[in-house]
Design an enzyme around this catalytic site. Structure first.
Site, PDB file in Angstrom:
ATOM      1  N   CYS A 154      91.079  45.342-116.234  1.00 61.53           N
ATOM      2  CA  CYS A 154      91.928  45.274-115.078  1.00 61.53           C
ATOM      3  C   CYS A 154      91.945  44.340-114.079  1.00 61.53           C
ATOM      4  O   CYS A 154      92.466  43.986-113.746  1.00 61.53           O
ATOM      5  CB  CYS A 154      92.617  46.465-115.009  1.00 61.53           C
ATOM      6  SG  CYS A 154      91.136  47.791-114.282  1.00 61.53           S
TER       7      CYS A 154
ATOM      8  N   TRP B 269      92.032  51.647-122.810  1.00 59.83           N
ATOM      9  CA  TRP B 269      90.774  51.495-124.008  1.00 59.83           C
ATOM     10  C   TRP B 269      89.547  50.704-123.249  1.00 59.83           C
ATOM     11  O   TRP B 269      88.593  50.345-124.122  1.00 59.83           O
ATOM     12  CB  TRP B 269      91.119  50.815-125.404  1.00 59.83           C
ATOM     13  CG  TRP B 269      92.388  50.167-125.257  1.00 59.83           C
ATOM     14  CD1 TRP B 269      93.177  50.000-125.270  1.00 59.83           C
ATOM     15  CD2 TRP B 269      91.458  48.408-125.211  1.00 59.83           C
ATOM     16  NE1 TRP B 269      94.424  48.438-124.755  1.00 59.83           N
ATOM     17  CE2 TRP B 269      93.259  47.842-124.905  1.00 59.83           C
ATOM     18  CE3 TRP B 269      90.219  48.115-124.475  1.00 59.83           C
ATOM     19  CZ2 TRP B 269      93.209  46.414-124.725  1.00 59.83           C
ATOM     20  CZ3 TRP B 269      90.660  46.100-124.400  1.00 59.83           C
ATOM     21  CH2 TRP B 269      92.055  45.789-124.801  1.00 59.83           C
TER      22      TRP B 269
ATOM     23  N   GLU C 168      97.229  53.057-112.018  1.00 59.80           N
ATOM     24  CA  GLU C 168      96.288  52.594-111.849  1.00 59.80           C
ATOM     25  C   GLU C 168      96.877  51.026-113.272  1.00 59.80           C
ATOM     26  O   GLU C 168      96.528  51.461-114.545  1.00 59.80           O
ATOM     27  CB  GLU C 168      95.369  53.589-112.754  1.00 59.80           C
ATOM     28  CG  GLU C 168      94.634  53.878-111.579  1.00 59.80           C
ATOM     29  CD  GLU C 168      94.796  53.307-110.309  1.00 59.80           C
ATOM     30  OE1 GLU C 168      94.010  51.521-110.422  1.00 59.80           O
ATOM     31  OE2 GLU C 168      94.162  53.904-109.132  1.00 59.80           O
TER      32      GLU C 168
ATOM     33  N   GLY D 166      96.780  52.069-117.637  1.00 65.08           N
ATOM     34  CA  GLY D 166      97.129  51.717-118.603  1.00 65.08           C
ATOM     35  C   GLY D 166      98.261  50.239-118.095  1.00 65.08           C
ATOM     36  O   GLY D 166      98.397  50.125-116.787  1.00 65.08           O
TER      37      GLY D 166
ATOM     38  N   GLU E 108      99.426  39.204-117.194  1.00 72.21           N
ATOM     39  CA  GLU E 108      98.003  39.496-117.709  1.00 72.21           C
ATOM     40  C   GLU E 108      97.826  39.048-118.927  1.00 72.21           C
ATOM     41  O   GLU E 108      98.378  38.974-120.236  1.00 72.21           O
ATOM     42  CB  GLU E 108      98.168  41.326-117.448  1.00 72.21           C
ATOM     43  CG  GLU E 108      96.877  41.454-117.705  1.00 72.21           C
ATOM     44  CD  GLU E 108      96.364  43.144-117.879  1.00 72.21           C
ATOM     45  OE1 GLU E 108      97.362  43.875-118.278  1.00 72.21           O
ATOM     46  OE2 GLU E 108      95.953  43.864-116.504  1.00 72.21           O
TER      47      GLU E 108
ATOM     48  N   LYS F 203      94.235  62.153-122.388  1.00 68.58           N
ATOM     49  CA  LYS F 203      94.745  61.726-123.499  1.00 68.58           C
ATOM     50  C   LYS F 203      94.183  60.214-123.276  1.00 68.58           C
ATOM     51  O   LYS F 203      94.458  59.256-122.891  1.00 68.58           O
ATOM     52  CB  LYS F 203      95.949  62.003-123.612  1.00 68.58           C
ATOM     53  CG  LYS F 203      97.039  61.524-124.999  1.00 68.58           C
ATOM     54  CD  LYS F 203      96.731  60.358-125.589  1.00 68.58           C
ATOM     55  CE  LYS F 203      96.875  59.062-125.376  1.00 68.58           C
ATOM     56  NZ  LYS F 203      96.913  57.759-126.431  1.00 68.58           N
ATOM     57  N   PRO F 204      92.790  60.327-124.398  1.00 70.07           N
ATOM     58  CA  PRO F 204      92.395  59.057-123.960  1.00 70.07           C
ATOM     59  C   PRO F 204      93.191  58.052-124.983  1.00 70.07           C
ATOM     60  O   PRO F 204      94.284  58.465-126.291  1.00 70.07           O
ATOM     61  CB  PRO F 204      91.062  58.931-125.382  1.00 70.07           C
ATOM     62  CG  PRO F 204      90.798  60.678-125.710  1.00 70.07           C
ATOM     63  CD  PRO F 204      92.441  60.615-125.234  1.00 70.07           C
TER      64      PRO F 204
HETATM   65  P1  NAD Z   1      99.287  51.299-122.942  1.00 69.93           P
HETATM   66  O1  NAD Z   1      99.894  51.242-121.520  1.00 69.93           O
HETATM   67  O2  NAD Z   1      99.196  50.810-124.131  1.00 69.93           O
HETATM   68  O3  NAD Z   1      97.965  52.543-122.778  1.00 69.93           O
HETATM   69  C1  NAD Z   1      98.075  53.159-122.107  1.00 69.93           C
HETATM   70  C2  NAD Z   1      97.344  54.667-122.379  1.00 69.93           C
HETATM   71  O4  NAD Z   1      98.942  55.161-122.469  1.00 69.93           O
HETATM   72  C3  NAD Z   1      97.305  55.546-123.933  1.00 69.93           C
HETATM   73  O5  NAD Z   1      96.477  56.023-123.842  1.00 69.93           O
HETATM   74  C4  NAD Z   1      98.279  55.332-124.559  1.00 69.93           C
HETATM   75  O6  NAD Z   1      98.387  56.014-125.651  1.00 69.93           O
HETATM   76  C5  NAD Z   1      99.464  55.639-123.634  1.00 69.93           C
HETATM   77  N1  NAD Z   1     100.742  54.993-123.842  1.00 69.93           N
HETATM   78  C6  NAD Z   1     101.715  54.945-124.625  1.00 69.93           C
HETATM   79  N2  NAD Z   1     103.065  54.991-124.340  1.00 69.93           N
HETATM   80  C7  NAD Z   1     102.562  56.381-123.445  1.00 69.93           C
HETATM   81  C8  NAD Z   1     104.189  56.965-123.410  1.00 69.93           C
HETATM   82  N3  NAD Z   1     105.245  56.589-123.684  1.00 69.93           N
HETATM   83  N4  NAD Z   1     103.737  57.789-122.350  1.00 69.93           N
HETATM   84  C9  NAD Z   1     102.623  58.018-121.908  1.00 69.93           C
HETATM   85  N5  NAD Z   1     101.484  57.744-122.307  1.00 69.93           N
HETATM   86  C10 NAD Z   1     101.886  56.758-123.312  1.00 69.93           C
HETATM   87  O7  NAD Z   1      97.536  50.375-122.058  1.00 69.93           O
HETATM   88  P2  NAD Z   1      96.140  49.792-122.792  1.00 69.93           P
HETATM   89  O8  NAD Z   1      96.094  48.447-123.017  1.00 69.93           O
HETATM   90  O9  NAD Z   1      95.306  51.077-123.370  1.00 69.93           O
HETATM   91  O10 NAD Z   1      95.697  49.237-121.511  1.00 69.93           O
HETATM   92  C11 NAD Z   1      95.584  48.100-120.583  1.00 69.93           C
HETATM   93  C12 NAD Z   1      95.719  47.924-120.016  1.00 69.93           C
HETATM   94  O11 NAD Z   1      95.622  49.074-119.021  1.00 69.93           O
HETATM   95  C13 NAD Z   1      95.399  46.671-119.064  1.00 69.93           C
HETATM   96  O12 NAD Z   1      96.983  46.638-118.319  1.00 69.93           O
HETATM   97  C14 NAD Z   1      94.872  47.045-117.861  1.00 69.93           C
HETATM   98  O13 NAD Z   1      95.304  45.901-116.654  1.00 69.93           O
HETATM   99  C15 NAD Z   1      95.798  48.301-117.312  1.00 69.93           C
HETATM  100  N6  NAD Z   1      94.009  48.715-116.865  1.00 69.93           N
HETATM  101  C16 NAD Z   1      94.115  48.728-115.791  1.00 69.93           C
HETATM  102  C17 NAD Z   1      93.066  49.765-114.804  1.00 69.93           C
HETATM  103  C18 NAD Z   1      93.087  49.794-113.486  1.00 69.93           C
HETATM  104  O14 NAD Z   1      92.251  50.557-112.854  1.00 69.93           O
HETATM  105  N7  NAD Z   1      94.539  49.135-112.581  1.00 69.93           N
HETATM  106  C19 NAD Z   1      92.142  50.011-116.050  1.00 69.93           C
HETATM  107  C20 NAD Z   1      91.636  49.662-116.726  1.00 69.93           C
HETATM  108  C21 NAD Z   1      92.989  49.267-117.652  1.00 69.93           C
END
Ligand code: NAD
Length: 503
Positions: free
Chosen positions: A267, A136, A233, A211, A361, A160-161
């Site tokens: 990130c 997000w 990522e 994520g 983080e 899947k956003p």
């Molecule tokens: P998150 O891991 O909570 O969720 C990311 C996505 O995964 C969401 O769409 C979520 O619905 C989905 N998800 C959750 N559980 C899942 C499962 N069991 N199987 C498949 N999908 C599932 O992360 P977030 O809070 O949305 O994002 C923040 C994180 O993303 C931070 O750690 C940030 O550093 C990282 N991030 C990394 C980059 C990069 O390019 N390296 C870029 C942006 C954000």
């Protein structure tokens, strides 16, 4: 009746939109439709796909205010920041569409001496359907780093956003569908972790996940059921290093913006700073002055918005608490700066290296600043993290040298996060920050498989791959091998101690 969920404005809790929770059956159906669309899309030429993607880019550019507003509403970030991520995304889309043929198209390679009778070519073919699971924090720029490159490479995408930004994801797919109404080349499925897990288990050629590290592991486990490859990522704990000869005002500006822009929810944002002891005091004063002018709020004058994901507020508080309990000092902000929805800029010093604020983080507008004796110590401390996404160096004379010693996927020298805005550079991490690359030629190849073709042009003098091969030919082959690979008679001198540094 279909189950739904609400997307909320994190600044005030207002409902921005309501979206369906797609289950495994709906996700599988979307993937099936995507396979059909992929057959059509991959059958177009690179030039035809470029034309479609360029038209889509035009539609999004003309509606930039609309998309910025939606990003602002769903994430809480200021309109200007929302617009910035959209503009950077458009640049990436343009690069991916414009370079796909050159990077992925068929090219001849040397067949080598033994196989001189062959014509050898390599090309990069699309994998079919790519499942993109997004976060997000940069709901346009981040997933589009996968979507734009996957599409340009000839794949269809099911996206899947994040459950916090379903409106932005839907907007992207809707505008694409205006340009390509007859083929669902880009579809969106909405919902939470279960929907993401269903996509990771679906019949896709690759999953591009962005994520947290913890979720990345779950995605890998789910994708492993079908041997589906994944890109992860994940998070970061990026360090910024300040050398004794650095421009301190510029370094402080980078630390404050890199650490606090988007309320620290980046990130590759700056979370730790290591400063040469000779300039430490001056640097800290400059950071305090600059960070003191930054304010979190929902009004148009505020430079940063709320914490988008409510549960993150508790994480930020726990990191600040831990730092203060273990001898750290807050020179700006601190525990009182962590509110219910908003966190004000916080600068921590004297924080032990094994405390949460240095190891994990934080994802808030906080910085830890530590004094180091020299750049060797700065590099060692920066590299001591299990995360390794990006890094930053400020140094007048030794920037490139220090950058080369940092074990991170990307490093910016005398600027911050600039690598993410250069479409020809790959973006991705090492260690707990994940693997695989988006952006640049690597980012295009990531959504393809290499296809090698060897075509016999003329009959070979010796047919090696046949039972008709004779003992005489075996002897000739030995002679040829000696000639080609026997090498010089003298052995290279062994290095005196340890391994020689590769240059
Ligand atoms: P998150 O891991 O909570 O969720 C990311 C996505 O995964 C969401 O769409 C979520 O619905 C989905 N998800 C959750 N559980 C899942 C499962 N069991 N199987 C498949 N999908 C599932 O992360 P977030 O809070 O949305 O994002 C923040 C994180 O993303 C931070 O750690 C940030 O550093 C990282 N991030 C990394 C980059 C990069 O390019 N390296 C870029 C942006 C954000």
């Amino acid at each position: 009746m279909t189950e739904t969920f609400d997307s909320l404005n994190p600044a005030n809790g207002d409902v921005v939109g309501t979206y369906p929770v797609h289950g495994a059956d709906e996700v599988d159906a979307a993937v099936d439709r995507a396979h059909e669309a992929a057959t059509w899309w991959s059958g177009l030429t690179f030039a035809e796909r470029k034309e479609v993607l360029t038209t889509w880019k035009g539609v999004m550019t003309r509606r930039i205010a609309q998309l910025s507003h939606l990003v602002h509403e769903e994430t809480g970030k200021p309109h200007g920041d929302a617009q910035l991520e959209i503009v950077l995304m458009l640049d990436h889309l343009s690069w991916a569409a414009g370079h796909a043929r050159k990077v992925l198209g068929r090219r001849s390679v040397s067949p080598g001496m033994l196989m001189a009778n062959q014509a050898a070519t390599v090309e990069y073919k699309p994998l079919g359907v790519i499942g993109v699971i997004g976060p997000w924090n940069y709901p346009v720029f981040t997933p589009m780093g996968s979507i734009a490159y996957a599409l340009a490479a000839g794949n269809a995408v099911v996206f899947k956003p994040s459950e916090y930004t379903p409106g932005v994801g839907t907007w992207l797919a809707d505008t694409f569908a205006e340009v390509v109404p007859d083929h669902p080349v880009l579809q969106v499925v909405t919902g939470g972790g279960e929907t993401g897990a269903a996509l990771a288990r679906a019949r896709v050629g690759k999953v591009a996940f962005t994520g947290s590290t913890a979720t990345g592991k779950k995605v890998m486990a789910a994708a492993a059921e079908r041997l589906t490859p994944v890109i992860v990522e994940a998070g970061g704990k990026d360090a910024l290093i300040v050398d004794e000869d650095a421009d301190l005002v510029a370094a402080a500006d980078a630390a404050v913006w890199g650490g606090m822009a988007n309320a620290g929810q980046t990130c590759a944002g700056v979370e730790r700073v290591y400063v040469h002891e000779k300039v430490y005091d001056d640097f800290v004063s400059e950071v305090l002055e600059q960070a003191g002018r930054v304010r979190a709020g929902s009004d148009s004058q505020a430079q940063i918005g709320p914490i988008t994901m409510p549960s993150q507020v508790g994480v930020i508080a726990s990191h600040v608490d831990d730092a203060l309990a273990r001898g750290g000092r807050a020179l700006l902000g601190g525990r009182d700066a962590v509110g219910e929805r908003f966190v004000q800029p916080t600068v921590l010093v004297d924080v032990p290296e094994d405390s949460l604020a240095v190891t994990d983080e934080t994802f808030g507008p906080t910085l830890t600043i530590a004094k180091v004796a020299d750049m060797d110590e700065a590099v060692a401390r920066a590299n001591a993290s299990r995360y390794a996404l990006g890094s930053t160096v400020f140094s007048s004379a030794r920037g490139a040298e220090i950058a080369a010693r940092l074990r991170t996927g990307m490093t910016a020298v005398n600027s911050v996060i600039s690598f993410a805005a250069i479409p020809s550079l790959p973006f991705g991490g090492v260690g707990d920050s994940g693997f695989g690359r988006i952006h640049g030629p690597d980012g295009l190849k990531e959504f393809t498989f290499a296809k090698a073709t060897a075509r016999q042009r003329v009959k070979p003098p010796m047919l090696l791959t046949s039972f008709s091969r004779t003992a005489k030919e075996d002897g000739q082959l030995t002679q040829l091998a000696t000639l080609l690979h026997g090498g010089s008679k003298t052995l290279p001198k062994a290095p005196r101690k340890g391994l020689r540094r590769s240059r």
